[in-house]
Enzyme design. Structure first.
Site, PDB file in Angstrom:
ATOM      1  N   TYR A  42       0.914  -1.169   0.081  1.00 47.37           N
ATOM      2  CA  TYR A  42       0.065  -0.061   0.042  1.00 47.37           C
ATOM      3  C   TYR A  42       0.952   1.163  -0.036  1.00 47.37           C
ATOM      4  O   TYR A  42       0.222   2.351  -0.006  1.00 47.37           O
ATOM      5  CB  TYR A  42      -0.700  -0.084   1.080  1.00 47.37           C
ATOM      6  CG  TYR A  42      -1.877  -1.021   1.326  1.00 47.37           C
ATOM      7  CD1 TYR A  42      -2.149  -1.911   0.407  1.00 47.37           C
ATOM      8  CD2 TYR A  42      -2.694  -1.134   2.630  1.00 47.37           C
ATOM      9  CE1 TYR A  42      -3.220  -2.898   0.441  1.00 47.37           C
ATOM     10  CE2 TYR A  42      -3.628  -2.160   2.737  1.00 47.37           C
ATOM     11  CZ  TYR A  42      -3.844  -2.922   1.601  1.00 47.37           C
ATOM     12  OH  TYR A  42      -4.874  -4.026   1.622  1.00 47.37           O
ATOM     13  N   HIS A 103       0.387 -11.526   1.550  1.00 49.56           N
ATOM     14  CA  HIS A 103      -0.635 -10.880   0.844  1.00 49.56           C
ATOM     15  C   HIS A 103      -1.451 -11.677  -0.183  1.00 49.56           C
ATOM     16  O   HIS A 103      -2.709 -11.574  -0.363  1.00 49.56           O
ATOM     17  CB  HIS A 103       0.056  -9.753   0.251  1.00 49.56           C
ATOM     18  CG  HIS A 103      -0.954  -8.463   0.066  1.00 49.56           C
ATOM     19  ND1 HIS A 103      -0.594  -7.213   0.039  1.00 49.56           N
ATOM     20  CD2 HIS A 103      -2.341  -8.543  -0.066  1.00 49.56           C
ATOM     21  CE1 HIS A 103      -1.466  -6.381  -0.173  1.00 49.56           C
ATOM     22  NE2 HIS A 103      -2.618  -7.278  -0.206  1.00 49.56           N
TER      23      HIS A 103
END
Length: 270
Positions: A42, A103
């Site tokens: 992010y 992830h």
């Protein structure tokens, strides 16, 4: 359950204005949030960490989660995973995270290499709990075989338009959490007639109804994104919305299957 995860957390993904998350995280914690979710990919961990530091809430009272091993961030070797997590901790201004996720189970993820590093980080106390994200039953089975540490959460897209019954049942059998991202389907739940009907019945917002429906399920937490204080309070109020059996059955009966996040490397495509 191996760990208690606060039911409503703050999701922090955004494509732009990464620095907004210092103020947003601080505001959310002051409003009552105690669960903050971010990721190496992010590119905002430094702002999330600054927001936690700026809040009047003790770090020990914040359940902080991040993620590594994204397909856009090659991590080919065990030492690379360890180094990447150390960098995450530096950016987050902490010596540990409460939950570290894989992830995606896609290249460069390798169960032995990646989860071997997670096990070492767990043993060293740099991560309190191990999680995985976007895993399907087969990849979950492999992760359980490789790890000695318990898997406490699978973070997946889950909302009334993608109810994920199979993965929720897997979570019940294996005693781990589902942490639902995109729990409002990026706003698409707002216009759905079943959601609107329940919202009108309770004088609540469609967002609150969708979140309350998820929270009514076993072992489910939610991480909606909120970039305004009004939305933060609206989300938190979902915890106090008591849906009855008729409401839950009405939403359970939605037959539409709509996935928001559908990457080409996702295991459900294989």
């Amino acid at each position: 359950m191996p760990v208690s995860i606060p039911g409503i957390g703050l999701g922090t993904y955004s494509n732009t204005d990464k620095d907004q998350w210092k103020e947003n995280v601080c505001t959310a914690l002051e409003a009552g949030y105690r669960h903050v979710d971010t990721a190496e990919a992010y590119d905002n961990e430094q702002y999330v960490g600054a927001g936690i530091e700026a809040a009047s809430v003790d770090r020990d009272d914040v359940f902080l989660a991040t993620k590594v091993a994204h397909p856009d961030s090659p991590v080919p070797e065990r030492e690379d995973v360890l180094s990447m997590v150390d960098s995450c901790l530096d950016r987050l201004r902490t010596d540990h995270v409460n939950l570290l996720y894989v992830h995606w189970p896609a290249d460069p993820y390798d169960p032995e290499t990646t989860l071997g590093a997670f096990q070492e980080l767990y043993d060293d106390g740099k991560i309190e709990h191990v999680g995985i994200s976007n895993f399907e039953p087969e990849t979950l089975d492999t992760a359980h075989e490789v790890l000695d540490a318990p898997i406490v959460a699978n973070q997946i897209e889950c909302h009334p338009l993608l109810q994920q019954e199979d993965l929720r049942e897997y979570a019940r059998r294996h005693d781990h959490w589902i942490v639902a991202f995109c729990p409002l389907a990026q706003g698409e739940v707002f216009d759905h007639p079943e959601i609107q009907a329940v919202a009108e019945k309770h004088n609540a917002s469609p967002a609150q109804v969708s979140l309350a429906w998820l929270l009514s399920k076993d072992n489910v937490a939610v991480i909606p994104k909120a970039s305004s204080e009004a939305h933060m309070w609206d989300n938190l109020a979902a915890q106090d919305l008591d849906l009855d059996d008729e409401d839950i059955a009405k939403i359970d009966g939605i037959e539409r299957e709509h996935r928001i996040i559908d990457r080409e490397y996702a295991r459900w495509r294989n």
